[in-house]
Design a protein around this motif. Structure first.
Motif, mmCIF file in Angstrom:
data_model
loop_
_atom_site.group_PDB
_atom_site.id
_atom_site.type_symbol
_atom_site.label_atom_id
_atom_site.label_comp_id
_atom_site.label_asym_id
_atom_site.label_seq_id
_atom_site.Cartn_x
_atom_site.Cartn_y
_atom_site.Cartn_z
ATOM 1 N N GLY A 167 7.251 -6.965 2.468
ATOM 2 C CA GLY A 167 7.400 -5.537 2.274
ATOM 3 C C GLY A 167 8.771 -5.131 1.769
ATOM 4 N N LEU A 168 8.989 -3.819 1.674
ATOM 5 C CA LEU A 168 10.247 -3.274 1.188
ATOM 6 C C LEU A 168 11.417 -3.759 2.046
ATOM 7 N N ALA A 169 12.498 -4.167 1.377
ATOM 8 C CA ALA A 169 13.718 -4.661 2.031
ATOM 9 C C ALA A 169 13.476 -5.954 2.793
ATOM 10 N N VAL A 188 -2.001 -12.056 0.213
ATOM 11 C CA VAL A 188 -1.684 -11.472 1.518
ATOM 12 C C VAL A 188 -0.392 -10.682 1.359
ATOM 13 N N GLY A 189 -0.431 -9.387 1.677
ATOM 14 C CA GLY A 189 0.770 -8.579 1.534
ATOM 15 C C GLY A 189 0.952 -7.615 2.680
ATOM 16 N N GLN A 190 2.213 -7.438 3.085
ATOM 17 C CA GLN A 190 2.538 -6.486 4.144
ATOM 18 C C GLN A 190 3.265 -5.283 3.553
ATOM 19 N N GLY A 242 4.419 -4.939 -0.091
ATOM 20 C CA GLY A 242 3.823 -6.155 -0.638
ATOM 21 C C GLY A 242 2.309 -6.089 -0.623
ATOM 22 N N GLY A 243 1.739 -5.439 0.391
ATOM 23 C CA GLY A 243 0.304 -5.237 0.415
ATOM 24 C C GLY A 243 -0.134 -4.292 -0.691
ATOM 25 N N HIS A 244 0.676 -3.281 -0.942
ATOM 26 C CA HIS A 244 0.382 -2.356 -2.038
ATOM 27 C C HIS A 244 0.397 -3.098 -3.366
#
Length: 272
Positions: free
Chosen positions: A38-40, A102-104, A107-109
């Motif tokens: 994810g971000l950062a 697989v993204g959180q 990252g999921g977006h």
């Protein structure tokens, strides 16, 4: 380019349009899986899940995305399209075959948009605390203010874990792993202004049309204390009625750090 192994993974670098993308390649004998933080965040956040999936028979790669970790620190282009094109480049360069994406969070977006724009690319999609709804206009600056308020440099790893974990040790450890030692302490490996720009597009529109275009199996894993509300999830199910969804009680936004074993079990049980 390939670099020596560390902790059972090998660094692989993909360069797209002059932008460095660093990957942790955990090996394994397929089916392929690509993990997006994810971000950062950073690719090391996935270490626990990556080991689990690899040991269960997957070939696993975790990507440091542009602006993050060992990736390009100040990329000029931080559009959603640029992130998606990076995923495609990594898949092609590393020879991944219809990987599980697989993204959180952000990252999921990215994984969602990749699946929508390239329907033949992923075998299946796993969204961890991510969805197609847009963001409130003030969110990027709110997050930027939080990132700029970090008391850096952290004098020690323990100080970083305590501050970044906010009472959750596993979360603090995951965030602290993304820091680098320089100039008398531990510093983030990203620039807050780049993070703010990376979120800009999410404040201008939603991505429901892209969600409707996803044609592969999809699993959504949410934290009960996370950021995806019931209304957004209900709309996701309405549009994609075959969606598999799980909400984990007592868990926040960083599901992959708080419950990597549970997340891994859900992925392995997910029919894809």
């Amino acid at each position: 380019m390939i670099f020596p192994a560390e902790d059972s993974w090998t660094e692989r670098v993909v360069v797209r349009d002059g932008v460095r993308l660093s990957c942790r390649d955990w090996g394994g004998s397929g089916p392929d899986a690509l993990l997006l933080h994810g971000l950062a965040g950073h690719s090391g956040e996935w270490d626990g899940l990556a080991r689990l999936l690899r040991d269960a028979g997957h070939r696993v790669v975790a990507l440091d995305q542009r602006g993050h970790g060992a990736g390009e620190r100040r990329p000029a282009d931080v559009s959603r399209a640029a992130y998606v094109a990076d995923v495609v480049a990594v898949v092609e360069e590393l020879g991944l075959v219809r990987p599980l994406l697989v993204g959180q969070s952000l990252g999921g977006h990215t994984a969602l948009l990749t699946a929508a724009a390239h329907p033949g690319l992923p075998r299946a999609l796993v969204l961890v605390e991510a969805g197609p709804g847009g963001a409130e206009p003030g969110l990027p600056e709110q997050i930027g203010g939080w990132l700029r308020a970090w008391p850096v440099p952290f004098p020690s790893r323990e100080a970083a874990v305590s501050y970044l974990g906010n009472g959750k040790r596993a979360v603090g450890e995951g965030w602290a792993d993304g820091l680098e030692e320089r100039e008398g302490g531990l510093w983030p490996r990203f620039e807050p202004d780049v993070m703010v720009r990376s979120l800009g597009e999410l404040t201008r529109r939603d991505f429901w049309a892209e969600w409707a275009a996803v044609d592969c199996p999809a699993l959504v894993v949410l934290g009960e204390e996370g950021i995806i509300g019931g209304d957004e999830y209900a709309e996701m199910v309405r549009i994609q009625p075959r969606l598999h969804g799980v909400s984990l009680p007592g868990v926040g936004h960083d599901v992959h750090l708080e419950r990597p074993e549970v997340l891994g079990g859900l992925i392995l049980e997910f029919p894809h």
